[in-house]
Design a protein around this motif. Structure first.
Motif, PDB file in Angstrom:
ATOM      1  N   ILE A  64     -39.250  43.139   7.891  1.00  0.00           N
ATOM      2  CA  ILE A  64     -38.043  43.843   7.476  1.00  0.00           C
ATOM      3  C   ILE A  64     -37.731  44.955   8.465  1.00  0.00           C
ATOM      4  O   ILE A  64     -38.586  45.779   8.783  1.00  0.00           O
ATOM      5  CB  ILE A  64     -38.192  44.421   6.060  1.00  0.00           C
ATOM      6  N   ILE A  65     -36.514  44.977   8.946  1.00  0.00           N
ATOM      7  CA  ILE A  65     -36.068  45.994   9.903  1.00  0.00           C
ATOM      8  C   ILE A  65     -35.264  47.045   9.152  1.00  0.00           C
ATOM      9  O   ILE A  65     -34.291  46.729   8.469  1.00  0.00           O
ATOM     10  CB  ILE A  65     -35.208  45.356  11.009  1.00  0.00           C
ATOM     11  N   GLU A  94     -30.515  38.804   7.480  1.00  0.00           N
ATOM     12  CA  GLU A  94     -30.809  39.085   6.070  1.00  0.00           C
ATOM     13  C   GLU A  94     -32.093  39.891   5.893  1.00  0.00           C
ATOM     14  O   GLU A  94     -32.379  40.353   4.793  1.00  0.00           O
ATOM     15  CB  GLU A  94     -30.903  37.773   5.292  1.00  0.00           C
ATOM     16  N   ASN A  95     -32.847  40.067   6.961  1.00  0.00           N
ATOM     17  CA  ASN A  95     -34.072  40.857   6.900  1.00  0.00           C
ATOM     18  C   ASN A  95     -33.852  42.301   7.352  1.00  0.00           C
ATOM     19  O   ASN A  95     -34.812  43.032   7.575  1.00  0.00           O
ATOM     20  CB  ASN A  95     -35.163  40.216   7.762  1.00  0.00           C
ATOM     21  N   ILE A  96     -32.595  42.696   7.492  1.00  0.00           N
ATOM     22  CA  ILE A  96     -32.264  44.061   7.898  1.00  0.00           C
ATOM     23  C   ILE A  96     -31.825  44.853   6.675  1.00  0.00           C
ATOM     24  O   ILE A  96     -30.990  44.397   5.888  1.00  0.00           O
ATOM     25  CB  ILE A  96     -31.147  44.072   8.958  1.00  0.00           C
ATOM     26  N   VAL A  97     -32.392  46.023   6.512  1.00  0.00           N
ATOM     27  CA  VAL A  97     -32.006  46.938   5.445  1.00  0.00           C
ATOM     28  C   VAL A  97     -31.421  48.193   6.088  1.00  0.00           C
ATOM     29  O   VAL A  97     -32.051  48.807   6.958  1.00  0.00           O
ATOM     30  CB  VAL A  97     -33.213  47.326   4.554  1.00  0.00           C
ATOM     31  N   ARG A 165     -41.354  52.900   9.300  1.00  0.00           N
ATOM     32  CA  ARG A 165     -40.700  52.950  10.618  1.00  0.00           C
ATOM     33  C   ARG A 165     -39.208  52.816  10.398  1.00  0.00           C
ATOM     34  O   ARG A 165     -38.762  52.116   9.491  1.00  0.00           O
ATOM     35  CB  ARG A 165     -41.233  51.821  11.509  1.00  0.00           C
ATOM     36  N   ILE A 166     -38.432  53.478  11.230  1.00  0.00           N
ATOM     37  CA  ILE A 166     -36.976  53.430  11.114  1.00  0.00           C
ATOM     38  C   ILE A 166     -36.351  53.429  12.506  1.00  0.00           C
ATOM     39  O   ILE A 166     -36.906  54.010  13.442  1.00  0.00           O
ATOM     40  CB  ILE A 166     -36.436  54.637  10.302  1.00  0.00           C
ATOM     41  N   ILE A 167     -35.247  52.711  12.652  1.00  0.00           N
ATOM     42  CA  ILE A 167     -34.397  52.872  13.834  1.00  0.00           C
ATOM     43  C   ILE A 167     -33.243  53.763  13.416  1.00  0.00           C
ATOM     44  O   ILE A 167     -32.570  53.481  12.416  1.00  0.00           O
ATOM     45  CB  ILE A 167     -33.842  51.530  14.335  1.00  0.00           C
ATOM     46  N   LEU A 182     -35.722  45.779  19.746  1.00  0.00           N
ATOM     47  CA  LEU A 182     -35.923  47.224  19.720  1.00  0.00           C
ATOM     48  C   LEU A 182     -36.920  47.606  18.633  1.00  0.00           C
ATOM     49  O   LEU A 182     -37.792  48.451  18.827  1.00  0.00           O
ATOM     50  CB  LEU A 182     -34.584  47.929  19.487  1.00  0.00           C
ATOM     51  N   TRP A 183     -36.793  46.954  17.484  1.00  0.00           N
ATOM     52  CA  TRP A 183     -37.675  47.243  16.350  1.00  0.00           C
ATOM     53  C   TRP A 183     -39.148  46.998  16.690  1.00  0.00           C
ATOM     54  O   TRP A 183     -40.035  47.729  16.246  1.00  0.00           O
ATOM     55  CB  TRP A 183     -37.266  46.376  15.169  1.00  0.00           C
ATOM     56  N   ASN A 184     -39.419  45.985  17.482  1.00  0.00           N
ATOM     57  CA  ASN A 184     -40.791  45.553  17.740  1.00  0.00           C
ATOM     58  C   ASN A 184     -41.463  46.264  18.898  1.00  0.00           C
ATOM     59  O   ASN A 184     -42.584  45.882  19.279  1.00  0.00           O
ATOM     60  CB  ASN A 184     -40.830  44.040  17.975  1.00  0.00           C
TER      61      ASN A 184
END
Length: 350
Positions: A64-65, A94-97, A165-167, A182-184
């Motif tokens: 989940i991002i 759909e895995n982005i919040v 973790r957050i972007i 970027l998330w990874n």
């Protein structure tokens, strides 16, 4: 037009949407109306997962991002474009919040997000302006002095502890790559990751009073090489942030600023004072910043050399305002295809 800009224009042209400028609603009246975005679905390779704000504080789902953005009436059009761009290029949308932060008109803002992105997983948080009341010092541009501009300092307090973790994204950018890349990134021992710009003149971000103070100028950066980084794009380990009490460290510099006047650029300098020289470097492609020009005139600028994954209109000039005034910069054409603002009959999907 540079060859890089030409290729980007051709790439974005495949969206098939032609946008013509029109004036959006004022910040004091009704909120702008937006067209409904298409539903972006996961591919078969995407893991099936859900997230709830009530998850156990020790749980962490790397599939989940989490992305944080602020919402307000002035920059709403930019925020909507930014969300649209993230979803359009994501491998597993759909895995982005999304975690939206607002100071007022939350009911109306929630309605806008829900009607524009019916399938979006998001949460909306209230940021109490009293938290920063008395801590903000005036800067060279009024927009930098708004309380919501300081909300990024309080993400660890606003978001559930289950978000490790957050972007963080500003509201004047678009993403043209898969945000999962970027998330990874590996933050290693660092709390924060961002593109660094060590060629920038670091002394320019603080006043002569700062550099004339031996405690500030000599002791503060001892043992680290400070480089400029833009706080509009950051990957933050919120667990390490909370453990290190970094909100308090940033607030301390805001109090020092009130007394000594050591900088003039809003919420950016405290981040530089606390983190510069201790940041996990991210590829420059993830923040092609400064496209809004400087903070005073906002003149047109070109892309920086190198590949592009994110375009950021930091600075005074915003693409939606320049498009509405019929005085756009060349790069504003790259933002336009993501503008979902409802232009009445003045748009075509053909």
């Amino acid at each position: 037009m540079s060859s890089k800009l030409h290729r980007l224009c051709l790439f974005l042209a495949v969206t098939g949407t032609v946008i013509f400028p029109a004036t959006s609603s004022s910040s004091s009246g009704n909120l702008p109306e937006f067209r409904e975005a298409p539903a972006f679905r996961n591919g078969r390779e995407c893991p099936k997962t859900t997230w709830s704000s009530s998850v156990d504080k020790n749980s962490h789902n790397p599939s989940i991002i989490h992305i944080a953005m602020t919402l307000d009436t002035t920059y709403l059009r930019g925020s909507i474009a930014g969300v649209f761009s993230v979803l359009q290029h994501a491998s597993c949308p759909e895995n982005i919040v999304f975690h939206f932060i607002a100071t007022q008109r939350r009911t109306e803002l929630r309605r806008v997000i829900t009607t524009t992105f019916p399938y979006l997983s998001f949460h909306l948080y209230h940021f109490d302006v009293n938290v920063v009341k008395g801590k903000i010092s005036y800067s060279i541009r009024r927009a930098l002095d708004q309380p919501l501009n300081y909300a990024r300092i309080y993400l660890a307090d606003l978001l559930p502890t289950g978000v490790r973790r957050i972007i963080y994204f500003d509201s004047d950018l678009i993403v043209v790559d898969d945000v999962a890349k970027l998330w990874n990134i590996n933050l290693g021992k660092h709390v924060l990751g961002a593109p660094e710009y060590c060629h920038a003149n670091f002394t320019n971000y603080f006043t002569p009073r700062f550099w004339s103070n031996s405690v500030f100028a000599t002791t503060l950066f001892k043992g680290r090489k400070p480089c400029y980084f833009n706080t509009g794009v950051m990957v933050i380990d919120l667990g390490k942030w909370r453990e290190g009490r970094y909100t308090e460290k940033l607030e301390q510099w805001m109090r020092i600023q009130k007394r000594y006047r050591i900088y003039e650029l809003g919420s950016l300098p405290p981040f530089l004072l606390v983190f510069a020289g201790n940041v996990e470097g991210v590829e420059h492609r993830w923040n092609q910043h400064g496209l809004g020009g400087d903070n005073l005139e906002g003149l047109c600028r070109d892309l920086h050399p190198g590949p592009v994954s994110l375009l950021h209109w930091s600075g005074k000039g915003k693409p939606w305002l320049r498009l509405d005034s019929r005085k756009p910069c060349p790069l504003d054409s790259l933002w336009a295809p993501y503008d979902l603002f409802r232009h009445s009959s003045l748009f075509s999907d053909s």
